[in-house]
Design a protein around this motif. Structure first.
Motif, PDB file in Angstrom:
ATOM      1  N   GLU A 149       0.826  -1.149   0.036  1.00 16.81           N
ATOM      2  CA  GLU A 149      -0.076   0.092  -0.121  1.00 16.81           C
ATOM      3  C   GLU A 149       0.869   1.106  -0.061  1.00 16.81           C
ATOM      4  OE1 GLU A 149      -1.323   1.130   4.618  1.00 16.81           O
ATOM      5  OE2 GLU A 149      -2.343  -0.681   3.534  1.00 16.81           O
ATOM      6  N   ASP A 150       1.971   1.202   0.458  1.00 13.73           N
ATOM      7  CA  ASP A 150       2.609   2.512   0.436  1.00 13.73           C
ATOM      8  C   ASP A 150       3.769   2.729  -0.656  1.00 13.73           C
ATOM      9  OD1 ASP A 150       2.097   3.262   3.196  1.00 13.73           O
ATOM     10  OD2 ASP A 150       3.573   1.719   3.743  1.00 13.73           O
ATOM     11  N   PRO A 151       4.066   3.809  -1.264  1.00 18.12           N
ATOM     12  CA  PRO A 151       4.887   4.059  -2.139  1.00 18.12           C
ATOM     13  C   PRO A 151       6.384   3.838  -1.939  1.00 18.12           C
ATOM     14  CG  PRO A 151       4.155   6.028  -1.593  1.00 18.12           C
ATOM     15  CD  PRO A 151       3.492   5.159  -0.622  1.00 18.12           C
ATOM     16  N   CYS A 152       7.135   3.408  -2.830  1.00 21.76           N
ATOM     17  CA  CYS A 152       8.584   3.189  -2.782  1.00 21.76           C
ATOM     18  C   CYS A 152       9.151   4.630  -2.766  1.00 21.76           C
ATOM     19  CB  CYS A 152       9.350   2.258  -3.850  1.00 21.76           C
ATOM     20  SG  CYS A 152      10.972   2.412  -3.863  1.00 21.76           S
ATOM     21  N   CYS A 153       8.739   5.497  -3.643  1.00 20.93           N
ATOM     22  CA  CYS A 153       9.388   6.880  -3.795  1.00 20.93           C
ATOM     23  C   CYS A 153       8.298   7.802  -3.315  1.00 20.93           C
ATOM     24  CB  CYS A 153       9.469   6.887  -5.247  1.00 20.93           C
ATOM     25  SG  CYS A 153      10.309   8.718  -5.829  1.00 20.93           S
ATOM     26  N   GLY A 154       8.721   8.345  -2.264  1.00 28.15           N
ATOM     27  CA  GLY A 154       8.063   9.408  -1.843  1.00 28.15           C
ATOM     28  C   GLY A 154       7.532   9.440  -0.379  1.00 28.15           C
ATOM     29  N   GLY A 155       8.046   8.366   0.390  1.00 32.06           N
ATOM     30  CA  GLY A 155       7.931   8.234   1.698  1.00 32.06           C
ATOM     31  C   GLY A 155       6.492   7.638   1.955  1.00 32.06           C
ATOM     32  N   TYR A 156       6.463   7.446   3.450  1.00 27.10           N
ATOM     33  CA  TYR A 156       5.307   6.781   3.872  1.00 27.10           C
ATOM     34  C   TYR A 156       3.763   7.545   4.227  1.00 27.10           C
ATOM     35  CZ  TYR A 156       8.559   2.714   4.289  1.00 27.10           C
ATOM     36  OH  TYR A 156       9.195   1.718   4.092  1.00 27.10           O
ATOM     37  N   ALA A 168      21.105  19.288  -6.370  1.00 23.84           N
ATOM     38  CA  ALA A 168      21.498  18.059  -6.178  1.00 23.84           C
ATOM     39  C   ALA A 168      21.538  17.414  -5.025  1.00 23.84           C
ATOM     40  CB  ALA A 168      22.997  18.189  -6.845  1.00 23.84           C
ATOM     41  N   ASN A 169      21.426  17.888  -3.848  1.00 26.90           N
ATOM     42  CA  ASN A 169      21.437  17.398  -2.775  1.00 26.90           C
ATOM     43  C   ASN A 169      20.099  17.162  -2.058  1.00 26.90           C
ATOM     44  OD1 ASN A 169      23.987  17.591  -2.175  1.00 26.90           O
ATOM     45  ND2 ASN A 169      24.110  19.803  -1.604  1.00 26.90           N
ATOM     46  N   MET A 170      19.155  17.499  -2.966  1.00 29.34           N
ATOM     47  CA  MET A 170      17.667  17.367  -2.548  1.00 29.34           C
ATOM     48  C   MET A 170      17.023  16.224  -3.557  1.00 29.34           C
ATOM     49  SD  MET A 170      15.928  21.038  -2.357  1.00 29.34           S
ATOM     50  CE  MET A 170      14.036  20.288  -2.199  1.00 29.34           C
ATOM     51  N   SER A 171      16.339  15.122  -3.024  1.00 24.45           N
ATOM     52  CA  SER A 171      15.815  14.076  -3.847  1.00 24.45           C
ATOM     53  C   SER A 171      14.821  13.466  -2.871  1.00 24.45           C
ATOM     54  CB  SER A 171      16.910  13.002  -4.055  1.00 24.45           C
ATOM     55  OG  SER A 171      17.488  12.418  -2.954  1.00 24.45           O
ATOM     56  N   SER A 172      13.875  12.695  -3.443  1.00 22.17           N
ATOM     57  CA  SER A 172      12.770  11.878  -2.605  1.00 22.17           C
ATOM     58  C   SER A 172      13.410  10.878  -1.852  1.00 22.17           C
ATOM     59  CB  SER A 172      11.744  11.730  -3.692  1.00 22.17           C
ATOM     60  OG  SER A 172      11.144  12.597  -4.421  1.00 22.17           O
ATOM     61  N   THR A 173      12.586  10.515  -0.782  1.00 19.92           N
ATOM     62  CA  THR A 173      12.908   9.492  -0.016  1.00 19.92           C
ATOM     63  C   THR A 173      12.466   8.172  -0.894  1.00 19.92           C
ATOM     64  OG1 THR A 173      12.272  10.656   1.839  1.00 19.92           O
ATOM     65  CG2 THR A 173      12.306   8.373   2.114  1.00 19.92           C
ATOM     66  N   SER A 179      11.790  -3.545  -5.519  1.00 20.50           N
ATOM     67  CA  SER A 179      11.005  -4.765  -6.103  1.00 20.50           C
ATOM     68  C   SER A 179      10.353  -5.446  -4.963  1.00 20.50           C
ATOM     69  CB  SER A 179      12.307  -5.995  -6.535  1.00 20.50           C
ATOM     70  OG  SER A 179      12.901  -6.186  -5.525  1.00 20.50           O
ATOM     71  N   LYS A 180      10.418  -4.928  -3.889  1.00 18.94           N
ATOM     72  CA  LYS A 180       9.262  -5.557  -2.812  1.00 18.94           C
ATOM     73  C   LYS A 180       8.232  -4.665  -2.538  1.00 18.94           C
ATOM     74  CE  LYS A 180      12.131  -8.936  -1.800  1.00 18.94           C
ATOM     75  NZ  LYS A 180      11.515 -10.459  -1.890  1.00 18.94           N
ATOM     76  N   TYR A 181       7.969  -3.540  -3.300  1.00 19.71           N
ATOM     77  CA  TYR A 181       6.892  -2.847  -3.401  1.00 19.71           C
ATOM     78  C   TYR A 181       5.830  -3.095  -4.533  1.00 19.71           C
ATOM     79  CZ  TYR A 181       8.427   0.168   0.820  1.00 19.71           C
ATOM     80  OH  TYR A 181       8.877   0.453   2.103  1.00 19.71           O
ATOM     81  N   VAL A 182       4.739  -2.955  -4.233  1.00 17.71           N
ATOM     82  CA  VAL A 182       3.560  -2.939  -5.175  1.00 17.71           C
ATOM     83  C   VAL A 182       3.568  -1.549  -5.903  1.00 17.71           C
ATOM     84  CG1 VAL A 182       1.214  -3.276  -5.919  1.00 17.71           C
ATOM     85  CG2 VAL A 182       2.029  -4.795  -4.308  1.00 17.71           C
ATOM     86  N   PHE A 183       3.703  -0.553  -5.230  1.00 18.54           N
ATOM     87  CA  PHE A 183       3.486   0.760  -5.774  1.00 18.54           C
ATOM     88  C   PHE A 183       4.961   1.640  -5.905  1.00 18.54           C
ATOM     89  CE2 PHE A 183      -0.732   0.069  -4.149  1.00 18.54           C
ATOM     90  CZ  PHE A 183      -1.477   0.498  -5.375  1.00 18.54           C
ATOM     91  N   TRP A 184       5.277   2.086  -6.985  1.00 19.14           N
ATOM     92  CA  TRP A 184       6.418   2.814  -7.491  1.00 19.14           C
ATOM     93  C   TRP A 184       6.374   4.478  -6.634  1.00 19.14           C
ATOM     94  CZ3 TRP A 184      11.362   3.856  -7.375  1.00 19.14           C
ATOM     95  CH2 TRP A 184      11.721   4.878  -7.816  1.00 19.14           C
ATOM     96  N   ASP A 185       5.077   5.025  -6.887  1.00 10.78           N
ATOM     97  CA  ASP A 185       4.891   6.319  -6.438  1.00 10.78           C
ATOM     98  C   ASP A 185       3.519   6.230  -6.062  1.00 10.78           C
ATOM     99  OD1 ASP A 185       3.435   6.379  -8.811  1.00 10.78           O
ATOM    100  OD2 ASP A 185       5.032   8.035  -9.763  1.00 10.78           O
ATOM    101  N   ALA A 186       3.093   7.698  -5.854  1.00 14.81           N
ATOM    102  CA  ALA A 186       1.516   7.603  -5.390  1.00 14.81           C
ATOM    103  C   ALA A 186       0.532   7.301  -6.331  1.00 14.81           C
ATOM    104  CB  ALA A 186       1.336   8.986  -5.067  1.00 14.81           C
ATOM    105  N   TYR A 187       0.895   7.018  -7.787  1.00 15.80           N
ATOM    106  CA  TYR A 187       0.056   6.412  -8.675  1.00 15.80           C
ATOM    107  C   TYR A 187       0.211   5.164  -9.364  1.00 15.80           C
ATOM    108  CZ  TYR A 187      -0.894  11.562  -8.335  1.00 15.80           C
ATOM    109  OH  TYR A 187      -1.154  12.810  -7.702  1.00 15.80           O
ATOM    110  N   HIS A 188       1.549   4.893  -9.349  1.00 15.88           N
ATOM    111  CA  HIS A 188       1.826   3.746 -10.600  1.00 15.88           C
ATOM    112  C   HIS A 188       2.503   2.667  -9.864  1.00 15.88           C
ATOM    113  CE1 HIS A 188       2.378   7.634 -12.787  1.00 15.88           C
ATOM    114  NE2 HIS A 188       1.697   7.205 -13.390  1.00 15.88           N
ATOM    115  N   PRO A 189       2.161   1.398 -10.270  1.00 13.95           N
ATOM    116  CA  PRO A 189       2.920   0.108  -9.958  1.00 13.95           C
ATOM    117  C   PRO A 189       4.438   0.221  -9.966  1.00 13.95           C
ATOM    118  CG  PRO A 189       1.179  -0.456 -11.325  1.00 13.95           C
ATOM    119  CD  PRO A 189       1.348   1.149 -11.503  1.00 13.95           C
ATOM    120  N   THR A 190       5.254  -0.752  -9.490  1.00 11.43           N
ATOM    121  CA  THR A 190       6.444  -0.825  -9.741  1.00 11.43           C
ATOM    122  C   THR A 190       6.627  -1.804 -10.931  1.00 11.43           C
ATOM    123  OG1 THR A 190       6.524  -2.613  -8.374  1.00 11.43           O
ATOM    124  CG2 THR A 190       7.086  -0.330  -7.305  1.00 11.43           C
TER     125      THR A 190
END
Length: 228
Positions: A149-156, A168-173, A179-190
């Protein structure tokens, strides 16, 4: 139309994945926030089906003969919608998924109708992404995932922003292992989830693709067009 072009188009697969953004926009808060200015879910579904019918027939008129039309997935379960609708952990938005299921039933009926109307020289396949993705989410550990249920990219936590800024020092969590997450981000599957989805649509039975799967559609021999 040249015979070679006609033959090429008749053998090509035309894949249409459409409707998700329309549904997401439908459920976004109105402006002003409390204004009730949306059509009913039934009218909205019918409007989507009507527009899609026009475009499918237009493609057919241009020579397309093999169609894969993907239904809308369970958007009520994606991180963005769960945050927007304040859905509890482990649950999905019933309102959003109910509208989608109604639309998908109408889409499936439309494609069956087009197969009767335009067949046998055309084939329209309904790809049931809703049940495929729902099955993965509900049984994510069976498929080798640790998080369904949580996204890999973007935090919990909302708003699950997934981007890299100009600094360059700013990036997403990011999660440790996507490969262990169903969701890559808030919208899309991995990618891992998409591989499973693709396999079921390519080679699955009529629960996932109807009246035949994509692999069989590729090999399906349509009647030859008469020479002009």
């Amino acid at each position: 139309m040249e015979p070679t072009t006609r033959t090429f188009l008749s053998k090509a697969l035309f894949s249409l994945t459409i409707g998700s953004n329309d549904v997401l926009n439908y459920f976004q808060p109105s402006i002003p926030f409390f204004e009730e200015n949306k059509v009913s879910p039934t009218v909205f579904q019918d409007f989507m089906i009507s527009n899609l019918t026009v475009q499918l027939k237009r493609l057919h008129g241009l020579g397309a003969r093999k169609f894969v039309v993907v239904g809308v997935g369970p958007l009520g379960c994606i991180p963005f919608v769960r945050a927007l609708r304040l859905v509890a952990s482990g649950k999905c938005s019933v309102e959003v998924n109910t509208l989608i299921q109604g639309y998908n039933r109408k889409l499936s009926a439309l494609l069956q109708h087009l197969n009767q109307e335009l067949g046998p020289e055309a084939m329209f396949v309904y790809a049931n992404s809703y049940d495929v993705v729902t099955g993965i989410i509900q049984n994510y550990r069976h498929y080798g995932f640790d998080n369904g249920e949580d996204p890999c990219c973007g935090g919990y936590f909302p708003p699950y922003v997934c981007f890299k800024g100009s600094n360059a020092n700013m990036s997403s969590t990011l999660c440790d292992n996507r490969s262990k997450y169903v969701f890559w981000d808030a919208y899309h599957p991995t990618e891992a989830a998409n591989i499973i989805i693709s396999e079921k649509l390519l080679n699955g039975d009529q629960r996932f693709c109807s009246p035949l799967n994509i692999h069989k559609l590729y090999s399906y021999n349509l009647p030859s067009w008469p020479m002009e």
